[in-house]
Design a protein around this motif. Structure first.
Motif, mmCIF file in Angstrom:
data_model
loop_
_atom_site.group_PDB
_atom_site.id
_atom_site.type_symbol
_atom_site.label_atom_id
_atom_site.label_comp_id
_atom_site.label_asym_id
_atom_site.label_seq_id
_atom_site.Cartn_x
_atom_site.Cartn_y
_atom_site.Cartn_z
ATOM 1 N N CYS A 1 0.363 -1.320 0.035
ATOM 2 C CA CYS A 1 0.367 0.073 0.436
ATOM 3 C C CYS A 1 0.428 1.263 0.180
ATOM 4 C CB CYS A 1 -0.751 -0.133 1.138
ATOM 5 S SG CYS A 1 0.270 -0.130 2.783
ATOM 6 N N THR A 2 1.977 1.119 -0.760
ATOM 7 C CA THR A 2 2.580 2.770 -0.146
ATOM 8 C C THR A 2 4.066 2.110 -1.731
ATOM 9 O OG1 THR A 2 4.866 1.220 1.047
ATOM 10 C CG2 THR A 2 3.145 2.296 2.319
ATOM 11 N N HIS A 3 4.664 2.885 -2.195
ATOM 12 C CA HIS A 3 5.780 2.687 -2.943
ATOM 13 C C HIS A 3 6.976 2.026 -2.462
ATOM 14 C CE1 HIS A 3 4.020 6.029 -5.439
ATOM 15 N NE2 HIS A 3 3.646 6.805 -3.857
ATOM 16 N N MET A 4 7.808 2.276 -2.029
ATOM 17 C CA MET A 4 8.091 1.195 -1.103
ATOM 18 C C MET A 4 8.295 -0.439 -0.917
ATOM 19 S SD MET A 4 12.193 0.728 -0.693
ATOM 20 C CE MET A 4 12.809 -0.133 0.055
ATOM 21 N N GLY A 5 6.584 -0.179 -0.500
ATOM 22 C CA GLY A 5 5.822 -1.839 -0.914
ATOM 23 C C GLY A 5 6.111 -2.381 -2.224
ATOM 24 N N VAL A 6 5.730 -1.868 -2.846
ATOM 25 C CA VAL A 6 5.316 -2.171 -4.072
ATOM 26 C C VAL A 6 6.440 -2.971 -4.435
ATOM 27 C CG1 VAL A 6 5.326 -1.910 -7.043
ATOM 28 C CG2 VAL A 6 3.449 -1.308 -4.928
ATOM 29 N N LEU A 7 7.620 -1.576 -4.191
ATOM 30 C CA LEU A 7 9.643 -1.866 -5.114
ATOM 31 C C LEU A 7 10.129 -3.679 -4.337
ATOM 32 C CD1 LEU A 7 11.047 1.463 -5.187
ATOM 33 C CD2 LEU A 7 9.119 -0.025 -7.403
ATOM 34 N N GLN A 8 9.715 -3.226 -3.329
ATOM 35 C CA GLN A 8 10.170 -4.346 -1.974
ATOM 36 C C GLN A 8 8.856 -5.314 -1.974
ATOM 37 O OE1 GLN A 8 13.204 -4.753 -0.317
ATOM 38 N NE2 GLN A 8 13.135 -2.781 -2.657
ATOM 39 N N SER A 9 8.177 -5.647 -2.753
ATOM 40 C CA SER A 9 7.420 -7.163 -2.977
ATOM 41 C C SER A 9 7.810 -8.307 -3.521
ATOM 42 C CB SER A 9 5.915 -6.282 -3.235
ATOM 43 O OG SER A 9 5.924 -6.313 -4.345
ATOM 44 N N ASP A 10 7.782 -9.253 -3.584
ATOM 45 C CA ASP A 10 8.154 -10.635 -5.160
ATOM 46 C C ASP A 10 7.449 -10.199 -6.044
ATOM 47 O OD1 ASP A 10 8.519 -11.943 -2.245
ATOM 48 O OD2 ASP A 10 6.956 -13.076 -2.736
ATOM 49 N N TRP A 11 6.661 -9.117 -6.824
ATOM 50 C CA TRP A 11 5.445 -8.488 -7.732
ATOM 51 C C TRP A 11 6.693 -7.694 -8.697
ATOM 52 C CZ3 TRP A 11 5.269 -3.870 -9.919
ATOM 53 C CH2 TRP A 11 3.844 -3.908 -11.244
ATOM 54 N N GLY A 12 7.497 -6.591 -6.851
ATOM 55 C CA GLY A 12 7.855 -5.124 -7.415
ATOM 56 C C GLY A 12 9.673 -5.584 -7.535
ATOM 57 N N LYS B 1 10.825 -8.318 -9.235
ATOM 58 C CA LYS B 1 11.465 -9.192 -10.366
ATOM 59 C C LYS B 1 11.245 -7.495 -11.417
ATOM 60 C CE LYS B 1 8.502 -12.553 -8.924
ATOM 61 N NZ LYS B 1 7.249 -14.059 -9.478
ATOM 62 N N ARG B 2 10.814 -6.810 -11.030
ATOM 63 C CA ARG B 2 10.594 -5.174 -12.719
ATOM 64 C C ARG B 2 11.568 -4.611 -11.889
ATOM 65 N NH1 ARG B 2 6.319 -8.631 -11.552
ATOM 66 N NH2 ARG B 2 5.289 -9.358 -13.540
ATOM 67 N N PHE B 3 11.467 -4.091 -10.708
ATOM 68 C CA PHE B 3 11.958 -2.557 -10.113
ATOM 69 C C PHE B 3 13.130 -2.995 -9.554
ATOM 70 C CE2 PHE B 3 7.396 -1.653 -11.482
ATOM 71 C CZ PHE B 3 7.678 -0.667 -11.689
ATOM 72 N N GLU B 4 14.089 -1.758 -9.229
ATOM 73 C CA GLU B 4 15.502 -1.834 -8.512
ATOM 74 C C GLU B 4 15.179 -0.517 -7.556
ATOM 75 O OE1 GLU B 4 20.504 -1.937 -9.075
ATOM 76 O OE2 GLU B 4 19.250 -2.561 -10.720
ATOM 77 N N PHE B 5 15.200 -0.991 -6.612
ATOM 78 C CA PHE B 5 15.415 0.300 -5.777
ATOM 79 C C PHE B 5 16.778 0.892 -5.454
ATOM 80 C CE2 PHE B 5 16.254 2.111 -1.616
ATOM 81 C CZ PHE B 5 15.729 3.297 -1.265
ATOM 82 N N VAL B 6 17.148 2.148 -5.885
ATOM 83 C CA VAL B 6 18.293 2.608 -5.893
ATOM 84 C C VAL B 6 18.617 3.493 -5.185
ATOM 85 C CG1 VAL B 6 20.336 3.934 -7.378
ATOM 86 C CG2 VAL B 6 18.390 2.831 -8.561
ATOM 87 N N LEU B 7 17.615 4.578 -4.812
ATOM 88 C CA LEU B 7 18.421 5.161 -3.600
ATOM 89 C C LEU B 7 16.905 5.759 -2.937
ATOM 90 C CD1 LEU B 7 20.595 6.557 -1.577
ATOM 91 C CD2 LEU B 7 20.679 9.104 -3.604
ATOM 92 N N GLY B 8 17.058 6.210 -1.888
ATOM 93 C CA GLY B 8 15.613 7.408 -0.739
ATOM 94 C C GLY B 8 16.732 8.649 -0.359
ATOM 95 N N LEU B 9 15.499 9.104 -0.771
ATOM 96 C CA LEU B 9 15.994 11.023 -0.205
ATOM 97 C C LEU B 9 15.285 11.935 0.296
ATOM 98 C CD1 LEU B 9 17.085 12.125 -4.002
ATOM 99 C CD2 LEU B 9 18.348 10.911 -2.078
ATOM 100 N N ASP B 10 15.026 12.254 1.867
ATOM 101 C CA ASP B 10 14.251 13.454 2.579
ATOM 102 C C ASP B 10 15.005 14.238 2.961
ATOM 103 O OD1 ASP B 10 11.188 12.012 3.421
ATOM 104 O OD2 ASP B 10 11.980 13.415 4.806
ATOM 105 N N SER B 11 14.122 15.346 3.225
ATOM 106 C CA SER B 11 14.742 16.235 4.386
ATOM 107 C C SER B 11 14.805 16.550 5.495
ATOM 108 C CB SER B 11 14.681 17.961 3.706
ATOM 109 O OG SER B 11 13.133 18.241 3.757
#
Length: 346
Positions: free
Chosen positions: A30-41, A43-53
């Motif tokens: 139910c979040t962006h990182m949740g998708v990227l780190q799911s089994d589905w995600g 296979k298709r996406f590679e998380f590189v870096l997270g930015l926040d102030s």
């Protein structure tokens, strides 16, 4: 472009990016990182870096996901973005969407997913659109219900005429000022801009851009942000639309109630309900609306809007699809509708 995995940068590591994944009641992911780190995600996406102030958000994100983060200045122009990024996801507070989008476009990141609203104003959205055209950047805006299988089913059936001719829509978004999130802050605008945008987006998605007939705002004394917005629209085909967005409730409720000449379709965060015209069991010679479930209605276990929008991004970036749902042009019109309500202050 064809690539095995889409290299992804996350900007803004708070609620919709990550925090809601810890909500035990929400369907995951139910979040962006949740998708990227799911089994589905994965296979298709590679998380590189997270930015926040905010260093605290970076640390919480890093600890929860065991993922690389970087604390950056609030001003995007002072941040150097990593090279080779295919997709940037902008999930900062709304007030910073425009600045980050322009910065990412200038950095030649070819694909952006921006949280709603795309900008605080129609003018801001147009600035993003103009620069995106120059750099040929593809942009998605996360009005996630467009990608939810149940909402897509309803729209498809309406388009095909299987639910009859649409006559009216009642849309309501009720939130609480006791637990407001950004809906009552300078960073998010009022409940109409921050939360009501979802309802306005669905109205636009189903009908195209309607014209405003009348509207009013309720603004507390000494306040600058509305506590309630009520509007009446009419589509080109004569469908009447009634919108009620209020931050003065002690609960959260999202509803879309559609009436055709033969059906009623009720869509909400509590679920969906369908009714069709049948001979009345109550009145001789009359017809009543009787509850039923359409055979093709998607099963709950496959209904996930976040997977839906990332699936489209994957298909487009991989060259398997060439059209986008919910374009920047659509969102400029959505902001225009919202601003037309704000212009009718009372």
């Amino acid at each position: 472009m064809k690539r095995s995995k889409i290299k992804t940068l996350l900007i803004g590591l708070g609620r919709i990016c990550s925090d809601l994944e810890r909500d035990p009641f929400r369907k995951k992911p139910c979040t962006h990182m949740g998708v990227l780190q799911s089994d589905w995600g994965r296979k298709r996406f590679e998380f590189v870096l997270g930015l926040d102030s905010q260093a605290e958000k970076s640390e919480v994100f890093q600890s929860f996901w065991n993922a690389d983060t970087k604390t950056v200045p609030p001003d995007p122009k002072k941040t150097s973005l990593p090279k080779g990024i295919d997709l940037a996801v902008i999930s900062t507070p709304s007030a910073f969407h425009e600045e980050w989008a322009l910065h990412c476009i200038r950095a030649e990141i070819p694909n952006l997913l921006i949280e709603k609203p795309v900008a605080l104003s129609q003018a801001g959205a147009k600035r993003i659109q103009t620069l995106a055209k120059k750099y040929k950047t593809k942009i998605w805006i996360n009005h996630e219900r467009r990608y939810h299988p149940s909402y897509r089913f309803v729209k498809d059936q309406l388009t095909k005429g299987n639910f009859g001719k649409l006559k009216s829509i009642r849309a309501s978004v009720f939130t609480s000022a006791k637990n407001p999130g950004l809906a009552f802050s300078k960073l998010g605008g009022g409940p109409l801009l921050h939360d009501g945008t979802h309802a306005v987006d669905l109205i636009h998605w189903i009908l195209g851009k309607p014209k405003i007939v009348d509207a009013k705002l309720e603004i507390p004394k000494n306040g600058t942000i509305e506590s309630r917005a009520v509007a009446w629209f009419e589509s080109k085909t004569g469908v009447e639309v009634f919108l009620d967005v209020s931050g003065g409730r002690d609960y959260f409720q999202f509803e879309l109630d559609l009436h055709t000449d033969t059906h009623r379709i009720f869509c909400s965060n509590d679920g969906f309900a369908f009714f069709k015209s049948e001979p009345s069991p109550l009145y001789k010679g009359f017809r009543s609306l009787v509850s039923y479930v359409p055979k093709q209605f998607p099963k709950p276990e496959i209904s996930n809007a976040f997977i839906g929008i990332y699936e489209e991004i994957f298909q487009v970036v991989s060259g398997k699809k060439h059209t986008l749902e919910g374009t920047i042009s659509d969102n400029i019109e959505i902001l225009n509708l919202i601003e037309s309500i704000y212009r009718r202050k009372q």
